[in-house]
Scaffold this active site. Structure first.
Site, mmCIF file in Angstrom:
data_model
loop_
_atom_site.group_PDB
_atom_site.id
_atom_site.type_symbol
_atom_site.label_atom_id
_atom_site.label_comp_id
_atom_site.label_asym_id
_atom_site.label_seq_id
_atom_site.Cartn_x
_atom_site.Cartn_y
_atom_site.Cartn_z
ATOM 1 N NE ARG A 5 19.435 0.112 -11.703
ATOM 2 C CZ ARG A 5 19.365 -0.231 -10.409
ATOM 3 N NH1 ARG A 5 18.967 -1.428 -10.070
ATOM 4 N NH2 ARG A 5 19.668 0.640 -9.477
ATOM 5 C CG PHE A 55 -8.864 6.182 -12.429
ATOM 6 C CD1 PHE A 55 -8.697 4.895 -11.972
ATOM 7 C CD2 PHE A 55 -8.793 7.224 -11.510
ATOM 8 C CE1 PHE A 55 -8.452 4.633 -10.643
ATOM 9 C CE2 PHE A 55 -8.553 6.975 -10.173
ATOM 10 C CZ PHE A 55 -8.384 5.672 -9.746
ATOM 11 C CG ASN A 74 -2.002 -1.052 1.123
ATOM 12 O OD1 ASN A 74 -2.427 -1.416 0.027
ATOM 13 N ND2 ASN A 74 -2.424 -1.569 2.253
ATOM 14 C CD GLU A 130 -0.757 1.180 -10.939
ATOM 15 O OE1 GLU A 130 -1.106 0.443 -10.002
ATOM 16 O OE2 GLU A 130 -0.025 2.180 -10.776
ATOM 17 C CE LYS A 145 1.531 0.128 -5.167
ATOM 18 N NZ LYS A 145 1.547 1.064 -4.018
ATOM 19 C CB THR A 146 4.091 3.369 -10.628
ATOM 20 O OG1 THR A 146 2.933 2.543 -10.534
ATOM 21 C CG2 THR A 146 4.234 3.865 -12.054
ATOM 22 C CB THR A 147 8.473 5.689 -8.222
ATOM 23 O OG1 THR A 147 7.240 6.261 -7.824
ATOM 24 C CG2 THR A 147 9.478 6.778 -8.487
ATOM 25 C CE LYS A 177 5.842 9.246 -3.970
ATOM 26 N NZ LYS A 177 5.420 9.144 -5.372
ATOM 27 C CD1 TRP A 207 -12.722 1.871 -9.137
ATOM 28 C CD2 TRP A 207 -10.741 2.865 -8.824
ATOM 29 N NE1 TRP A 207 -11.864 0.943 -8.608
ATOM 30 C CE2 TRP A 207 -10.650 1.527 -8.397
ATOM 31 C CE3 TRP A 207 -9.626 3.683 -8.730
ATOM 32 C CZ2 TRP A 207 -9.470 0.993 -7.868
ATOM 33 C CZ3 TRP A 207 -8.460 3.148 -8.197
ATOM 34 C CH2 TRP A 207 -8.389 1.824 -7.777
HETATM 35 P P1 ATP Z 1 4.005 5.935 -7.343
HETATM 36 O O1 ATP Z 1 3.393 6.044 -8.707
HETATM 37 O O2 ATP Z 1 4.150 7.283 -6.702
HETATM 38 O O3 ATP Z 1 5.247 5.097 -7.313
HETATM 39 P P2 ATP Z 1 2.516 3.676 -6.433
HETATM 40 O O4 ATP Z 1 2.604 3.137 -7.795
HETATM 41 O O5 ATP Z 1 3.224 2.950 -5.341
HETATM 42 O O6 ATP Z 1 2.948 5.202 -6.425
HETATM 43 P P3 ATP Z 1 -0.360 3.656 -6.668
HETATM 44 O O7 ATP Z 1 -1.252 2.869 -5.793
HETATM 45 O O8 ATP Z 1 -0.211 3.223 -8.080
HETATM 46 O O9 ATP Z 1 1.038 3.803 -5.928
HETATM 47 O O10 ATP Z 1 -0.843 5.147 -6.597
HETATM 48 C C1 ATP Z 1 -0.716 6.060 -7.598
HETATM 49 C C2 ATP Z 1 -0.834 7.469 -7.035
HETATM 50 O O11 ATP Z 1 -1.264 7.481 -5.691
HETATM 51 C C3 ATP Z 1 0.500 8.181 -7.027
HETATM 52 O O12 ATP Z 1 0.278 9.543 -7.252
HETATM 53 C C4 ATP Z 1 1.026 7.932 -5.661
HETATM 54 O O13 ATP Z 1 1.942 8.927 -5.237
HETATM 55 C C5 ATP Z 1 -0.236 7.952 -4.842
HETATM 56 N N1 ATP Z 1 -0.119 7.052 -3.682
HETATM 57 C C6 ATP Z 1 0.695 5.995 -3.541
HETATM 58 N N2 ATP Z 1 0.579 5.423 -2.329
HETATM 59 C C7 ATP Z 1 -0.369 6.135 -1.672
HETATM 60 C C8 ATP Z 1 -0.973 6.064 -0.374
HETATM 61 N N3 ATP Z 1 -0.599 5.145 0.507
HETATM 62 N N4 ATP Z 1 -1.935 6.970 -0.060
HETATM 63 C C9 ATP Z 1 -2.315 7.906 -0.963
HETATM 64 N N5 ATP Z 1 -1.791 8.018 -2.196
HETATM 65 C C10 ATP Z 1 -0.835 7.177 -2.556
HETATM 66 MG MG MG Z 2 1.334 2.623 -9.258
#
Ligand code: ATP
Ligand code: MG
Length: 199
Positions: A53, A94, A39, A131, A43-45, A41, A96
């Site tokens: 890389r 999206f 949960n 995702e 994953k995508t980063t 932040k 949703w």
């Molecule tokens: P990111 O893209 O920043 O690496 P993520 O892929 O881990 O995040 P996702 O669930 O895909 O997370 O969420 C996408 C968006 O929601 C991004 O803008 C991210 O910063 C934000 N986000 C990630 N984790 C959380 C959290 N725990 N609560 C609220 N927003 C979040």
């Molecule tokens: Mg993500």
């Protein structure tokens, strides 16, 4: 040499021999399946970081963005200039927002076809399925189809799967699984997602 220095040197030597031992036992060379889930932040980063890389060595990379594909994404804007990278985004964006199961399923399938093509191409060094966990959760894609495509990929190809609640069977088959832990997120304090940081 001071006592402290000596202790430090001993500790470093121990660490080095431990690492050397590990390096010596890691003899297998093949593509990996990585799962970035949880949960928190990042994953995508982390996935885009790995894309960067791989591109840095001139490898070919394919990214499929399931949901959120139509959202802004700074790293995609920058990296797409690289001819070695191809990106495919799910057309409805999206899910949703759209709330239309039929059109979402169709859009998912369309982009999954691209994923299947990439997963069958030995020229592609890294495939990111960003995702995709939600596609499995919503039942737009079935786990056996996804597992088979990943399992049958070229041996040198690596795959990154991102998204919360990764399917148990995907986690089981993965070589590397990272669970991002949500210790705190600014969003919960009412701070808006930030351009260049969150997307
Ligand atoms: P990111 O893209 O920043 O690496 P993520 O892929 O881990 O995040 P996702 O669930 O895909 O997370 O969420 C996408 C968006 O929601 C991004 O803008 C991210 O910063 C934000 N986000 C990630 N984790 C959380 C959290 N725990 N609560 C609220 N927003 C979040
Ligand atoms: Mg993500």
């Amino acid at each position: 040499m001071s006592d402290r220095q000596q202790r430090h040197q001993q500790a470093m030597q121990k660490l080095k021999s431990h690492v050397d031992e590990k390096v010596a036992t890691a003899t297998e060379q093949r593509g990996l399946l990585l799962v970035f889930t949880g949960n928190g932040k990042g994953k995508t980063t982390a996935a885009w970081g790995t894309v960067t890389r791989a591109l840095g060595y001139g490898y070919r990379v394919g990214v499929i963005q399931f949901i959120k594909g139509l959202w802004e994404c700074g790293e995609r804007e920058r990296l797409i200039e690289d001819p070695q990278l191809e990106v495919h985004v799910m057309a409805t964006g999206f899910t949703w927002d759209t709330q239309n199961r039929d059109s979402d399923t169709a859009a998912c399938f369309e982009v999954w076809r691209e994923a299947e093509r990439l997963l069958a191409d030995p020229e592609i060094y890294l495939v990111v399925l960003d995702e995709i966990t939600y596609m499995l959760k919503f039942g737009y894609l079935d786990i056996d189809t996804v597992k088979r495509a990943i399992a049958d990929r070229p041996p040198e190809q690596s795959v990154i799967v991102t998204g919360r609640n990764a399917h148990r069977e995907l986690v089981e088959m993965a070589d590397t699984v990272t669970e991002m832990q949500d210790t705190r997120h600014a969003f919960d304090a009412g701070i808006q997602a930030r351009r260049g940081i969150d997307y």
